[in-house]
Design an enzyme around this catalytic site. Structure first.
Site, mmCIF file in Angstrom:
data_model
loop_
_atom_site.group_PDB
_atom_site.id
_atom_site.type_symbol
_atom_site.label_atom_id
_atom_site.label_comp_id
_atom_site.label_asym_id
_atom_site.label_seq_id
_atom_site.Cartn_x
_atom_site.Cartn_y
_atom_site.Cartn_z
ATOM 1 N N ASP A 13 0.894 -1.164 0.000
ATOM 2 C CA ASP A 13 0.000 0.000 0.000
ATOM 3 C C ASP A 13 0.931 1.212 0.000
ATOM 4 O OD1 ASP A 13 -2.587 1.203 2.308
ATOM 5 O OD2 ASP A 13 -1.478 2.194 0.718
ATOM 6 N N ILE A 14 0.898 2.000 -1.046
ATOM 7 C CA ILE A 14 1.878 3.106 -1.201
ATOM 8 C C ILE A 14 1.786 4.113 -0.062
ATOM 9 C CG2 ILE A 14 0.470 4.702 -2.608
ATOM 10 C CD1 ILE A 14 3.040 5.024 -4.389
ATOM 11 N N ASN A 27 -6.488 13.082 -10.557
ATOM 12 C CA ASN A 27 -7.220 13.511 -11.751
ATOM 13 C C ASN A 27 -7.010 15.024 -11.879
ATOM 14 O OD1 ASN A 27 -9.384 15.031 -10.318
ATOM 15 N ND2 ASN A 27 -9.891 13.003 -9.562
ATOM 16 N N GLY A 35 -9.521 4.928 -5.832
ATOM 17 C CA GLY A 35 -8.224 4.265 -6.026
ATOM 18 C C GLY A 35 -7.120 4.774 -5.116
ATOM 19 N N ASP A 37 -5.646 7.577 -5.266
ATOM 20 C CA ASP A 37 -5.927 8.979 -4.917
ATOM 21 C C ASP A 37 -6.713 9.020 -3.605
ATOM 22 O OD1 ASP A 37 -7.444 11.704 -6.920
ATOM 23 O OD2 ASP A 37 -6.128 11.718 -5.166
ATOM 24 N N SER A 124 -2.376 5.294 -14.150
ATOM 25 C CA SER A 124 -3.356 5.027 -15.232
ATOM 26 C C SER A 124 -3.763 3.576 -15.392
ATOM 27 C CB SER A 124 -2.830 5.528 -16.600
ATOM 28 O OG SER A 124 -2.912 6.929 -16.665
ATOM 29 N N THR A 125 -3.203 2.662 -14.591
ATOM 30 C CA THR A 125 -3.512 1.225 -14.800
ATOM 31 C C THR A 125 -4.756 0.776 -14.047
ATOM 32 O OG1 THR A 125 -2.121 0.483 -12.956
ATOM 33 C CG2 THR A 125 -1.059 0.685 -15.118
ATOM 34 N N GLY A 126 -5.435 1.665 -13.375
ATOM 35 C CA GLY A 126 -6.672 1.289 -12.689
ATOM 36 C C GLY A 126 -7.865 1.835 -13.446
ATOM 37 N N VAL A 127 -8.528 2.785 -12.859
ATOM 38 C CA VAL A 127 -9.730 3.397 -13.466
ATOM 39 C C VAL A 127 -9.451 3.882 -14.887
ATOM 40 C CG1 VAL A 127 -11.169 5.497 -13.299
ATOM 41 C CG2 VAL A 127 -10.796 4.069 -11.288
#
Ligand code: APR
Length: 180
Positions: A13-14, A27, A35, A37, A124-127
């Site tokens: 978990d970052i 965004n 996510g 964010d 960008s690899t999620g939503v």
């Protein structure tokens, strides 16, 4: 002594990574979301959003490929770098270049704030739907280019939230033995 640059990939978990800076997949509004964010704002607390609001008041939002920096609130990191990745629409609208700019601009901002360690999520690899394998290749290649060009950032941690993503990142990093 000029420490040689090092890349690593971890599954974590970052918000728990104690790098000098962690990068947020934001965004363009900079006012939070889901996510990673959502996780960063939740764990970091309101101070991060307050900093974002000041940036929005000053410059409006953040364009895809660009990056801004804030404090890290309650997080173990010193800074949060917010960057806006491309929304994947098939790859014919410059998504790869925009994604590379996210990594390049985030590293430049980290270096400008004397960070020597930076942790990235899979921007960008999620939503936003960017294919994970292509994204991992762009992420690692862009970071290697910046570190090889003499960035003062010396330790980059690619943080994956799943085993598949971790394997892809490790495969990409293995292409650059000098950076391990
Ligand atoms: N730590 C590390 N990685 C995480 C975490 C976390 N706590 N939470 C999610 N991830 C991973 C996801 O699994 C994905 O691989 O981060 C990657 C990025 O996914 P998103 O957070 O969906 O980001 P992105 O695809 O860039 O979409 C951005 O989503 O949350 C909104 O406000 C954000 O509108 C923006 C959009």
């Amino acid at each position: 002594m000029n420490q040689s640059p090092r890349l690593e990939a971890v599954m974590a978990d970052i918000t728990r990574i104690a790098a000098d800076a962690i990068v947020n997949a934001a965004n363009s509004s900079l006012l939070g979301g889901g996510g990673v964010d959502g996780a960063i704002h939740r764990a970091g607390g309101p101070a991060i959003l307050e900093d974002c609001r000041r940036i929005v008041a000053r410059q409006g939002g953040c364009r895809p490929g660009e990056a801004v920096i804030t404090g890290a609130g309650n997080l173990p990191a010193r800074y949060v770098i917010h960057t806006v990745g491309p929304v994947w629409t098939g790859g014919a609208r410059g998504e790869a270049d925009t994604l590379a700019s996210c990594y390049r601009n985030s590293l430049a901002l980290a270096a400008a704030h004397d960070c020597t360690s930076v942790a990235f999520p899979g921007i960008s690899t999620g939503v936003y739907g960017y294919p994970k394998e292509a994204a991992a290749g762009i992420a690692v290649h862009t970071v290697v280019e910046a570190l090889a060009a003499g960035s003062t950032v010396k330790h980059v941690i690619f943080v994956s939230f799943d085993a598949q993503g971790l394997a892809l990142l490790k495969k990409e990093i293995a292409r650059y033995p000098l950076f391990q």
